[in-house]
Scaffold this motif. Structure first.
Motif, PDB file in Angstrom:
ATOM      1  N   PRO A  17      -2.827   6.628   1.020  1.00 26.97           N
ATOM      2  CA  PRO A  17      -1.745   7.467   0.486  1.00 26.97           C
ATOM      3  C   PRO A  17      -0.553   7.477   1.429  1.00 26.97           C
ATOM      4  CG  PRO A  17      -3.867   8.597   0.376  1.00 26.97           C
ATOM      5  CD  PRO A  17      -4.078   7.374   1.214  1.00 26.97           C
ATOM      6  N   SER A  18       0.620   7.682   0.870  1.00 25.95           N
ATOM      7  CA  SER A  18       1.830   7.690   1.683  1.00 25.95           C
ATOM      8  C   SER A  18       2.833   8.659   1.088  1.00 25.95           C
ATOM      9  CB  SER A  18       2.438   6.288   1.738  1.00 25.95           C
ATOM     10  OG  SER A  18       2.959   5.933   0.466  1.00 25.95           O
ATOM     11  N   ALA A  19       3.880   8.931   1.843  1.00 24.81           N
ATOM     12  CA  ALA A  19       4.998   9.689   1.294  1.00 24.81           C
ATOM     13  C   ALA A  19       5.730   8.810   0.286  1.00 24.81           C
ATOM     14  CB  ALA A  19       5.939  10.116   2.414  1.00 24.81           C
ATOM     15  N   THR A  20       6.423   9.448  -0.661  1.00 23.57           N
ATOM     16  CA  THR A  20       7.137   8.684  -1.669  1.00 23.57           C
ATOM     17  C   THR A  20       8.519   9.276  -1.888  1.00 23.57           C
ATOM     18  OG1 THR A  20       7.139   7.941  -3.980  1.00 23.57           O
ATOM     19  CG2 THR A  20       6.083  10.058  -3.509  1.00 23.57           C
ATOM     20  N   THR A  21       9.472   8.406  -2.143  1.00 18.47           N
ATOM     21  CA  THR A  21      10.840   8.853  -2.444  1.00 18.47           C
ATOM     22  C   THR A  21      11.147   8.737  -3.932  1.00 18.47           C
ATOM     23  OG1 THR A  21      11.718   6.629  -2.017  1.00 18.47           O
ATOM     24  CG2 THR A  21      11.655   8.177  -0.160  1.00 18.47           C
ATOM     25  N   ALA A  22      10.111   8.450  -4.741  1.00 19.71           N
ATOM     26  CA  ALA A  22      10.323   8.290  -6.181  1.00 19.71           C
ATOM     27  C   ALA A  22      10.816   9.593  -6.786  1.00 19.71           C
ATOM     28  CB  ALA A  22       9.027   7.858  -6.861  1.00 19.71           C
ATOM     29  N   VAL A  23      11.812   9.487  -7.662  1.00 19.85           N
ATOM     30  CA  VAL A  23      12.408  10.659  -8.310  1.00 19.85           C
ATOM     31  C   VAL A  23      12.139  10.567  -9.807  1.00 19.85           C
ATOM     32  CG1 VAL A  23      14.508  11.949  -8.774  1.00 19.85           C
ATOM     33  CG2 VAL A  23      14.194  10.827  -6.559  1.00 19.85           C
ATOM     34  N   VAL A  24      11.515  11.600 -10.341  1.00 21.40           N
ATOM     35  CA  VAL A  24      11.206  11.656 -11.772  1.00 21.40           C
ATOM     36  C   VAL A  24      11.834  12.915 -12.331  1.00 21.40           C
ATOM     37  CG1 VAL A  24       9.395  11.796 -13.500  1.00 21.40           C
ATOM     38  CG2 VAL A  24       9.044  10.405 -11.457  1.00 21.40           C
ATOM     39  N   GLU A  80       0.831  -1.194   0.000  1.00 17.14           N
ATOM     40  CA  GLU A  80       0.000   0.000   0.000  1.00 17.14           C
ATOM     41  C   GLU A  80       0.872   1.252   0.000  1.00 17.14           C
ATOM     42  OE1 GLU A  80      -2.773  -0.059   3.175  1.00 17.14           O
ATOM     43  OE2 GLU A  80      -3.991  -1.658   2.300  1.00 17.14           O
ATOM     44  N   GLY A  81       0.333   2.302  -0.595  1.00 20.25           N
ATOM     45  CA  GLY A  81       1.062   3.558  -0.638  1.00 20.25           C
ATOM     46  C   GLY A  81       0.831   4.303  -1.942  1.00 20.25           C
ATOM     47  N   THR A  82       1.644   5.327  -2.176  1.00 27.14           N
ATOM     48  CA  THR A  82       1.515   6.188  -3.349  1.00 27.14           C
ATOM     49  C   THR A  82       2.559   5.801  -4.395  1.00 27.14           C
ATOM     50  OG1 THR A  82       0.650   8.015  -2.023  1.00 27.14           O
ATOM     51  CG2 THR A  82       1.610   8.573  -4.163  1.00 27.14           C
ATOM     52  N   TYR A  83       2.097   5.604  -5.615  1.00 27.83           N
ATOM     53  CA  TYR A  83       2.959   5.173  -6.715  1.00 27.83           C
ATOM     54  C   TYR A  83       3.093   6.312  -7.733  1.00 27.83           C
ATOM     55  CZ  TYR A  83       2.706   0.442  -4.897  1.00 27.83           C
ATOM     56  OH  TYR A  83       2.824  -0.663  -4.095  1.00 27.83           O
ATOM     57  N   THR A  84       4.240   6.344  -8.378  1.00 28.31           N
ATOM     58  CA  THR A  84       4.524   7.368  -9.382  1.00 28.31           C
ATOM     59  C   THR A  84       4.652   6.719 -10.756  1.00 28.31           C
ATOM     60  OG1 THR A  84       5.718   8.701  -7.758  1.00 28.31           O
ATOM     61  CG2 THR A  84       6.109   9.203 -10.079  1.00 28.31           C
ATOM     62  N   VAL A  85       3.931   7.270 -11.725  1.00 28.29           N
ATOM     63  CA  VAL A  85       3.985   6.787 -13.109  1.00 28.29           C
ATOM     64  C   VAL A  85       4.727   7.829 -13.940  1.00 28.29           C
ATOM     65  CG1 VAL A  85       2.669   6.083 -15.136  1.00 28.29           C
ATOM     66  CG2 VAL A  85       1.810   5.555 -12.836  1.00 28.29           C
ATOM     67  N   SER A  86       5.808   7.429 -14.593  1.00 32.79           N
ATOM     68  CA  SER A  86       6.588   8.310 -15.464  1.00 32.79           C
ATOM     69  C   SER A  86       6.518   7.757 -16.881  1.00 32.79           C
ATOM     70  CB  SER A  86       8.041   8.374 -14.989  1.00 32.79           C
ATOM     71  OG  SER A  86       8.842   9.090 -15.917  1.00 32.79           O
ATOM     72  N   TRP A  87       6.187   8.618 -17.844  1.00 32.71           N
ATOM     73  CA  TRP A  87       6.044   8.140 -19.215  1.00 32.71           C
ATOM     74  C   TRP A  87       6.746   9.098 -20.192  1.00 32.71           C
ATOM     75  CZ3 TRP A  87       3.535  11.653 -22.295  1.00 32.71           C
ATOM     76  CH2 TRP A  87       2.689  12.571 -21.647  1.00 32.71           C
ATOM     77  N   ARG A  88       7.200   8.522 -21.292  1.00 38.21           N
ATOM     78  CA  ARG A  88       7.839   9.283 -22.378  1.00 38.21           C
ATOM     79  C   ARG A  88       7.599   8.524 -23.675  1.00 38.21           C
ATOM     80  NH1 ARG A  88      12.268  13.082 -22.612  1.00 38.21           N
ATOM     81  NH2 ARG A  88      13.182  13.153 -24.704  1.00 38.21           N
TER      82      ARG A  88
END
Length: 649
Positions: free
Chosen positions: A132-139, A104-112
């Motif tokens: 929802p949660s904090a995220t460390t994903a870097v885009v 569970e948590g917040t996901y990041t979708v990156s597209w190009r």
């Protein structure tokens, strides 16, 4: 120098027509530069169950590559697996599968992805599963055009346009307007510079295409696997064909220019009594039919490598847009490349090789025809890409187009002055003599250029050793009054045209790399639509015919599209507060297709009624039948219609 004095009203009318078409062009389908229209899961959505895949839909077909769609967990770990593919075989979608077990948590979708017009677009959004949660994903932030590879790519696209203009424009100038000028070293160097610039820039563009599409660094330009992937795409194929054409043209061009040079040299050494040189005749110079056909086919094929891979290849009316784009490119090359050739001939011609006024007049007529084609095709392209008055001031593409129209107007102003100088020079005639010892008229060519010598221009083919009687000699005095001023004025106006033409070419390059107004407007509309509620909500009033037996049922279908939907139903009493009822049933029927009734199988969720899954097979109008029982003996069935939208994917 495209404008004759008597044709000035026609040119002005064409320019006004272009502006009016920009302002009054009607709406139509989006054209070029894909935009994200929908995502599943949606941006900032909160899901109760873990998704199995992420699917994106775009406004037009897109090309996919490795890493086109990445999904990052709250801990910045990739949870997508397998290759990115088109959903259901639809070219305007992208889909990637997700790992089986997602925390569970917040996901990041990156597209190009790459639009059908060859331009890269990118973006990112988030969704949450469970809580929802904090995220460390870097885009990577910023536009796809902010990378070093993309900036270099845009620069060499400009170089390629300049090379095309020089290659076609200079060759046509030498072939049609002044064949004797092919022997001039400055023109030969200019032609070689055009071919070299176009060939070298095409090689660099092919190498940079992979990093541009994938967003990787410059070192990826030499990744053979990425280069192989580039060659299978539309733009890569177009660049490959362009290089093949240029290789073949390089061999033929070297032989052709050498032959023209030998012909020009032979004409310069022609024996007395021979026919005058081609540049001295009143009519246009003659060249081989085969050379003209080959040159025309080569120019069209070269222009197609642009039209088939950029804005013309996407959007509405593609079968018409591609040939229009080809004509626009060719007209640009004839005009701007010829202008540069004329400027070089006027400023760099040696003292013994000067350009005749007749050659300048030929180019003037040719350039005027090119401008007519430019304006006509530009009107259509502007309507296709802009479409409205508002877009001219509210979109980047529209504002650039306004600047381009202004720059073209300045070029036409300079061209008008050039035509005036040319018209006055053609009216200036040196005295012709008929010596007693020579029973034929001596032809004297009026010339312009830095090599012109006032009052001492002699005809080619005359015998310099056999002079007529002194009383019949050509005058040694100055040329006709004002001719030098006319030549200087012509050189200045042509130079101004050439400089302004370079500015127009730069703006054109920016336009081809900018999102067209229609697509920008659609992108804004899609963003606004994405922020609207995606659910379908319908309120059904009821009355069982007893005191306090009336109220309403609010039914929510999420997402309100074809396929699986969740259903939630709230019952409101006569005081508009939430009420509880012992039973609530819901069925849906589509009479037009004879489907139903489908039972939603609502379950009491404690305060509301709901169903986790209701599959609706078709879009269109469905009839709801709601049965509300308020007591053991009192119930009523009421109906209302709801519109279910088509599926996104």
């Amino acid at each position: 120098m495209p404008v004759a004095s008597r044709r000035t009203p026609l040119t002005a009318l064409l320019l006004v027509g272009a502006v009016l078409a920009l302002l009054l062009g009607g709406a139509g389908s989006a054209s070029a530069h894909a935009t994200l229209t929908r995502a599943e899961p949606a941006d900032v959505s909160l899901l109760k169950t873990a998704p199995r895949q992420v699917t994106l839909a775009f406004s037009e077909s897109v090309s996919l590559s490795e890493g086109s769609l990445r999904v990052l967990s709250p801990k910045n770990l990739r949870v997508d697996r397998g290759a990115v593919r088109h959903a259901g075989g639809k070219a305007d979608t992208a889909r990637v599968m997700l790992s089986g077990k997602l925390p569970e948590g917040t996901y990041t979708v990156s597209w190009r992805v790459v639009s059908a017009d060859g331009h890269a677009i990118s973006g990112a959004f988030t969704f949450s599963f469970g809580e929802p949660s904090a995220t460390t994903a870097v885009v990577a932030a910023g536009s796809p055009d902010d990378t070093t590879a993309s900036r270099l790519y845009d620069f060499f696209r400009y170089v390629a346009y300049g090379g095309l203009a020089l290659l076609i424009g200079v060759a046509l100038f030498a072939l049609v307007c002044w064949p004797a000028g092919a022997g001039l070293r400055p023109l030969r160097r200019l032609l070689l510079a055009g071919w070299t610039a176009l060939f070298a820039s095409s090689v660099v563009l092919l190498l940079l295409r992979g990093p541009y599409e994938s967003g990787r660094g410059l070192t990826a330009a030499f990744d053979l696997s990425l280069l192989g992937q580039t060659m299978t795409g539309r733009t890569g194929l177009a660049l490959g064909v362009r290089l093949v054409l240029l290789t073949a043209a390089g061999v033929l061009l070297a032989r052709f220019t050498a032959r023209l040079g030998r012909t020009a040299d032979a004409a310069a050494r022609r024996e007395p009594g021979a026919e005058p040189a081609a540049d001295q005749t009143a009519g246009p110079p003659q060249s081989g039919t085969g050379a003209r056909i080959v040159g025309m086919l080569f120019a069209v094929a070269l222009a197609l490598t642009w039209a088939a891979a950029e804005h013309a290849a996407a959007g509405l009316q593609v079968p018409l847009a591609i040939p229009v784009s080809v004509l626009h490119l060719l007209a640009m090359a004839v005009w701007l490349g010829g202008l540069v050739a004329l400027a070089v001939a006027l400023f760099r011609a040696p003292a013994d090789r000067v350009i005749p006024v007749a050659a300048v007049a030929r180019f003037s007529r040719l350039a005027f025809a090119a401008v007519v084609v430019l304006v006509t095709t530009g009107v259509y392209q502007s309507w296709r890409q802009v479409g409205s008055w508002e877009a001219l001031s509210t979109t980047e593409y529209g504002m650039l187009l306004v600047f381009k129209v202004g720059a073209v107007a300045l070029v036409l102003t300079a061209a008008w002055f050039s035509r005036q100088w040319t018209a006055q020079l053609t009216q200036v005639r040196l005295p012709e003599t008929l010596p007693a010892a020579v029973p034929e008229r001596v032809r004297v060519t009026q010339t312009v250029g830095v090599g012109a010598v006032s009052g001492s221009d002699t005809a080619e083919g005359s015998d310099s050793t056999a002079r007529p009687p002194a009383s019949r000699d050509l005058p040694d005095g100055p040329a006709p009054s004002g001719s030098d001023d006319l030549r200087r004025g012509l050189r200045r106006s042509v130079a101004a045209e050439a400089v302004l033409g370079v500015v127009v070419l730069a703006i054109t390059t920016l336009l081809t790399g900018t999102q067209p107004s229609r697509a920008a407007v659609e992108s804004a509309a899609a963003t606004a639509a994405a922020q609207e509620p995606t659910a379908r909500v319908v309120t059904v009033p009821f009355d069982v015919g007893i005191p306090n037996g009336h109220g309403a049922v609010q039914i929510t279908f999420l997402p309100g599209r074809v396929g699986d939907n969740t259903v939630e139903a709230l019952v409101y009493g006569p005081d508009k507060s939430i009420a509880t009822v012992p039973e609530l049933r819901l069925t849906l029927t589509q009479s037009a297709q004879r489907i139903g009734p489908l039972d939603a199988k609502l379950v009491n969720k404690g305060g509301y009624w709901g169903a986790d899954r209701l599959r609706l097979p078709l879009p269109g109008t469905w009839t709801l039948r709601v049965t509300v029982r308020v007591t053991d003996a009192d119930q009523v069935t009421v109906s209302k219609n709801v519109t279910i939208r088509p599926s996104l994917f």
